[in-house]
Write an enzyme that holds these catalytic residues in place. Structure first.
Site, PDB file in Angstrom:
ATOM      1  N   THR A  95      41.059  31.900  51.357  1.00 60.77           N
ATOM      2  CA  THR A  95      41.307  32.583  50.079  1.00 60.77           C
ATOM      3  C   THR A  95      40.436  32.029  48.968  1.00 60.77           C
ATOM      4  O   THR A  95      39.797  30.990  49.104  1.00 60.77           O
ATOM      5  CB  THR A  95      42.787  32.426  49.663  1.00 60.77           C
ATOM      6  N   THR A  96      40.435  32.727  47.891  1.00 61.90           N
ATOM      7  CA  THR A  96      39.945  32.378  46.559  1.00 61.90           C
ATOM      8  C   THR A  96      38.501  31.850  46.511  1.00 61.90           C
ATOM      9  O   THR A  96      38.250  30.649  46.666  1.00 61.90           O
ATOM     10  CB  THR A  96      40.885  31.392  45.858  1.00 61.90           C
TER      11      THR A  96
END
Length: 263
Positions: A41-42
Site C-alpha cells: 500500500t501507499t
C-alpha cells in the site's frame, strides 16, 4: 528456449514464445484467496523544482495481519524513471521488474530510450493484461514517475486496474493510505520546493497515512526501518540514503511528540 527477433519489445517475445512467464498468465486463484495474498500500500509521488520524488512505506498486509515489514515497493526502472506498486505484492513486483527489463531491452535494440509517454503506455498495457487477475481480487495499481529529458521536467502518471492512463500534476498517491497521505500533500507541498524539502514532505505524508491506515507502515525507529524514497532529475534516479531518512524521520517524530505534549 526463447528465440529473440529484431523487434524492440521483450513483452512481444514472451507473448509469442513463453506466455506462461507473464505475470498476468498465472493460474487462476479461488475467488476468496485474495485476502491470503500479501498486498502493498501507499505510494506517493510529488514534483519539485528539478524533478520528482517517489516514496513508499515498507509494510505488506494479508487482511488484518502484517505479512512483511521489510517489503520494498519503489523500483528504479531505468536511469530516468521509477515505479511504485500497490496491490497484490507478488504480481506487482513481477510486473515492475518485467517493466524494467522491457525498457532496458528497448534501449539496447533501438539505441535510444522511450519517451515518458512511451514508457507509461508500455506499463499501461501490462496492467491491462492483468485485468483477469484483477477481477479475481489480484489487482495491481502502480504509480509511475520520472524526469522527461525532452521537456526538462518531472512527470507523474497514474493508472487504474483496466490499464487506464492519467497524467497527474503536482503530486499523487495510491494505496489504502492515499486519502490520508493526500491530505498531507495538499497542506505541505509547494511549487518550486527543493529536493530535500520535498523528500521531507513525502515522509510526512507517509507518516500521516500510517497514523490512520493500519495497512501502511510508518517510520520504525525500533527496527530502523525507513521508507524507500527516490529522487529523479536530470542526473538520473537516486535512492535517498537511509541515514538521511533516519535523521529526517526522527526529527519529524520529535516535533510531533513535542506538539502533542503542548496540546
Amino acid at each position: 528456449m526463447i528465440e529473440l527477433g529484431p523487434g524492440p519489445s521483450f513483452l512481444e517475445y514472451l507473448n509469442r514464445d513463453r506466455p506462461d512467464l507473464l505475470p498476468a498468465n498465472r493460474a487462476a486463484v479461488p475467488s476468496d484467496a485474495s485476502g491470503q495474498v500479501p498486498h502493498g500500500t501507499t505510494i506517493v509521488a510529488l514534483g519539485y523544482a528539478e524533478g520528482v520524488v517517489m516514496a513508499g512505506d515498507r509494510r505488506a498486509t494479508m487482511g488484518n495481519v502484517i505479512a512483511s515489514r521489510h517489503i520494498e515497493k519503489v523500483f528504479e526502472t531505468d536511469k530516468y524513471s521509477v515505479v511504485g506498486i500497490a496491490g497484490a505484492a507478488g504480481i506487482a513486483i513481477d510486473i515492475a521488474k518485467l517493466f524494467g527489463v522491457e525498457l532496458e531491452h528497448y534501449e539496447k535494440i533501438e539505441g535510444t530510450r522511450l519517451s515518458m509517454e512511451g514508457k507509461a503506455n508500455r506499463l499501461a498495457s501490462m496492467i491491462r493484461a492483468n485485468l483477469p487477475m484483477a477481477m479475481q481480487g489480484m489487482s495491481v495499481v502502480p504509480l509511475f514517475a520520472g524526469y522527461d529529458t525532452f521537456t526538462g521536467k518531472g512527470r507523474i502518471f497514474s493508472f487504474d486496474i483496466t490499464g487506464g492512463l492519467y497524467e497527474e500534476v503536482e503530486h499523487h498517491c495510491v494505496g489504502s493510505g492515499s486519502p490520508y497521505a493526500r491530505g498531507a500533500l495538499k497542506k505541505l507541498w509547494q511549487p518550486g520546493m527543493g529536493a530535500s524539502a520535498t523528500v521531507r514532505v513525502a515522509v510526512e505524508a507517509l507518516y500521516d497515512a500510517a497514523d490512520d491506515d493500519s495497512a501502511t507502515g510508518g517510520p520504525d525507529t525500533v527496527r530502523s526501518l525507513w521508507p524507500v524514497i527516490y529522487t529523479v532529475d536530470s542526473t538520473g534516479a537516486h535512492r535517498v540514503e537511509e541515514s538521511i531518512l533516519a535523521a529526517m524521520s526522527r526529527e519529524i517524530i520529535a516535533e510531533r511528540t513535542a506538539s502533542a505534549k503542548e496540546s
